[in-house]
Design an enzyme around this catalytic site. Structure first.
Site, PDB file in Angstrom:
ATOM      1  N   GLU A  31       0.815  -1.213   0.000  1.00 39.81           N
ATOM      2  CA  GLU A  31       0.000   0.000   0.000  1.00 39.81           C
ATOM      3  C   GLU A  31       0.850   1.264   0.000  1.00 39.81           C
ATOM      4  O   GLU A  31       0.503   2.253  -0.641  1.00 39.81           O
ATOM      5  CB  GLU A  31      -0.965   0.002   1.185  1.00 39.81           C
ATOM      6  CG  GLU A  31      -2.117  -0.991   1.042  1.00 39.81           C
ATOM      7  CD  GLU A  31      -3.005  -0.704  -0.172  1.00 39.81           C
ATOM      8  OE1 GLU A  31      -2.996   0.432  -0.669  1.00 39.81           O
ATOM      9  OE2 GLU A  31      -3.690  -1.626  -0.628  1.00 39.81           O
ATOM     10  N   THR A  37       1.368   5.604  -7.391  1.00 41.32           N
ATOM     11  CA  THR A  37       2.313   4.868  -8.228  1.00 41.32           C
ATOM     12  C   THR A  37       1.615   3.683  -8.880  1.00 41.32           C
ATOM     13  O   THR A  37       0.840   2.982  -8.228  1.00 41.32           O
ATOM     14  CB  THR A  37       3.509   4.366  -7.386  1.00 41.32           C
ATOM     15  OG1 THR A  37       4.013   5.450  -6.598  1.00 41.32           O
ATOM     16  CG2 THR A  37       4.616   3.825  -8.264  1.00 41.32           C
ATOM     17  N   GLY A  75      10.562   6.992  -6.359  1.00 43.01           N
ATOM     18  CA  GLY A  75       9.989   8.316  -6.136  1.00 43.01           C
ATOM     19  C   GLY A  75       9.323   8.473  -4.774  1.00 43.01           C
ATOM     20  O   GLY A  75       9.157   7.496  -4.029  1.00 43.01           O
ATOM     21  N   TYR A 114      -6.823   6.655   3.790  1.00 41.55           N
ATOM     22  CA  TYR A 114      -6.930   5.635   2.750  1.00 41.55           C
ATOM     23  C   TYR A 114      -6.107   4.396   3.109  1.00 41.55           C
ATOM     24  O   TYR A 114      -6.606   3.259   3.110  1.00 41.55           O
ATOM     25  CB  TYR A 114      -6.470   6.160   1.364  1.00 41.55           C
ATOM     26  CG  TYR A 114      -6.160   4.980   0.485  1.00 41.55           C
ATOM     27  CD1 TYR A 114      -7.197   4.286  -0.120  1.00 41.55           C
ATOM     28  CD2 TYR A 114      -4.866   4.474   0.377  1.00 41.55           C
ATOM     29  CE1 TYR A 114      -6.953   3.123  -0.836  1.00 41.55           C
ATOM     30  CE2 TYR A 114      -4.615   3.320  -0.330  1.00 41.55           C
ATOM     31  CZ  TYR A 114      -5.653   2.654  -0.941  1.00 41.55           C
ATOM     32  OH  TYR A 114      -5.419   1.500  -1.618  1.00 41.55           O
ATOM     33  N   ASP A 132      -9.656   6.211  -2.987  1.00 44.21           N
ATOM     34  CA  ASP A 132      -8.422   6.626  -3.640  1.00 44.21           C
ATOM     35  C   ASP A 132      -8.805   7.273  -4.969  1.00 44.21           C
ATOM     36  O   ASP A 132      -9.981   7.523  -5.223  1.00 44.21           O
ATOM     37  CB  ASP A 132      -7.495   5.423  -3.844  1.00 44.21           C
ATOM     38  CG  ASP A 132      -8.030   4.507  -4.923  1.00 44.21           C
ATOM     39  OD1 ASP A 132      -9.265   4.469  -5.097  1.00 44.21           O
ATOM     40  OD2 ASP A 132      -7.239   3.843  -5.610  1.00 44.21           O
ATOM     41  N   CYS A 186     -13.176   1.512 -15.587  1.00 44.29           N
ATOM     42  CA  CYS A 186     -13.629   2.902 -15.416  1.00 44.29           C
ATOM     43  C   CYS A 186     -12.402   3.811 -15.396  1.00 44.29           C
ATOM     44  O   CYS A 186     -12.144   4.525 -14.431  1.00 44.29           O
ATOM     45  CB  CYS A 186     -14.434   3.032 -14.128  1.00 44.29           C
ATOM     46  SG  CYS A 186     -15.425   4.534 -14.027  1.00 44.29           S
ATOM     47  N   CYS A 202     -25.064   3.117 -13.816  1.00 42.58           N
ATOM     48  CA  CYS A 202     -24.176   4.283 -13.830  1.00 42.58           C
ATOM     49  C   CYS A 202     -24.904   5.511 -14.375  1.00 42.58           C
ATOM     50  O   CYS A 202     -25.300   5.558 -15.536  1.00 42.58           O
ATOM     51  CB  CYS A 202     -22.950   3.982 -14.688  1.00 42.58           C
ATOM     52  SG  CYS A 202     -21.770   5.343 -14.746  1.00 42.58           S
TER      53      CYS A 202
END
Length: 347
Positions: A31, A37, A75, A114, A132, A186, A202
């Site tokens: 996580e 990323t 990073g 999160y 997220d 999606c 939707c």
DNA sequence: AAGGCGTGGAA
DNA sequence: TTTCCAAGCCT
């Protein structure tokens, strides 16, 4: 909606290494690495990291430098420092026992709402939702939310929706399914609505808005910065310096150099910088290259010059944040992607 | 609330 | 080439 989503997930979920375990340590590492990323980027780092630090005790016992080396190129390096710090806290204060609830996870550095909820739901089945970037997009479309996604009121609503929708008895699978749907179907651009398990429910699709949602605040363009860096060799070794402990690329190694204010001659700025910052007298020779690198919040243009030490000022004694490095020893120094580019110029 | 903090892939 | 963005957190 839950049934359709979970059935789709059971059928189409990617086989990812962190989905093959319920070890909270491994879920935690995944996580943290996955923050901002992509999965494909994380995969090789994840395997290497767990091979090097297979348990929280192993991680806690390792050096900050070795953790940073393992993280180099990924990073957002504060993540690595926080992970290491948190591991040491867990060993020192809890005897190596990992948190068992989202509330406990939330107390660790680098673990926000999160991440805490993701770990607790996936590793322990705790009935807590996640929001997220994927979930934001999926919910904004599912409910045709036209308000700016970055507004705190919208965020509050998204968390409420995620909580309401959550399959409480299968929280881990449900949360991952929602994120997987955002990553695979999606998507931000050209969503694959025709194969979406939620297409009939939707609202964005019903109104033809799927390509226009969610609405984000536009970010202002990154600041452009010009820099100059020195390729200094002496006795077959290359001069590296360590960046400051805080700020951009903190603690990573780089070629010595500095920022060039507009209009200044790069070579002269470099010579002055080497003398003032490192006490090195050097002749700045030919420019061996120009490197461009984009960060999330600024853009660099780096002039790289070949330099040689002034004959009468040798040898140079290395300060704490300065090393003369053999090519064979380069692997011991954590470098950012931008510095890999700089080093690649003069090989 | 908004900006600092990386990188690489896609369009 | 440029822009956008991807399993965010912290200040």
């Amino acid at each position: 909606m839950r049934r359709a989503l979970l059935a789709w997930y059971r059928r189409w979920a990617r086989d990812l290494p962190w989905r093959r375990t319920r070890d909270p340590y491994r879920i935690w590492v995944s996580e943290i690495m996955l923050q901002q990323t992509r999965v494909e980027t994380v995969l090789p780092y994840y395997e290497r990291f767990l091979a090097a630090f297979p348990t929280v005790r192993a991680l806690a016992a390792s050096s900050p430098a070795s953790v940073l080396r393992c993280w180099q190129g990924l990073g957002y390096y504060t993540r690595a420092r926080n992970l290491h710090r948190a591991a040491q806290t867990i060993v020192a204060q809890r005897g190596g026992r990992l948190p068992e609830s989202a509330a406990e996870w939330r107390n660790l550095p680098g673990v926000g709402r999160y991440t805490a909820n993701a770990i607790a739901s996936i590793a322990a089945g705790e009935a807590v939702p996640v929001v997220d970037g994927n979930v934001q997009r999926v919910l904004a479309r599912l409910f045709a939310i036209r308000a700016c996604i970055d507004d705190s009121a919208t965020q509050t609503r998204l968390w409420q929706l995620a909580e309401m929708l959550l399959a409480r008895r299968a929280a881990g699978a449900f949360n991952q399914a929602l994120m997987e749907l955002g990553a695979r179907i999606c998507t931000a651009r050209r969503p694959s609505c025709t194969v979406c398990p939620l297409r009939s429910q939707c609202r964005a699709r019903a109104e033809g808005l799927q390509e226009r949602l969610p609405v984000r605040r536009s970010k202002r363009p990154p600041r452009q910065v010009e820099l100059v860096a020195a390729w200094v060799r002496h006795a077959g070794r290359l001069l590296l310096v360590r960046r400051p402990a805080a700020g951009l690329l903190a603690g990573l190694w780089t070629l010595p150099g500095t920022e060039v204010r507009d209009g200044q001659p790069p070579a002269r700025v470099l010579r002055a910088s080497l003398r003032q910052a490192l006490g090195i007298e050097a002749e700045v020779g030919e420019r061996i290259g120009l490197v461009r690198h984009a960060f999330s919040h600024r853009r660099w243009v780096v002039h790289v010059y070949a330099c040689r030490l002034s004959p009468r000022r040798r040898p140079v004694r290395a300060a704490a944040n300065m090393r003369w490095v053999d090519r064979a020893q380069l692997g011991e120094y954590a470098l950012a992607a931008v510095d890999r580019k700089l080093l690649a110029l003069a090989r």
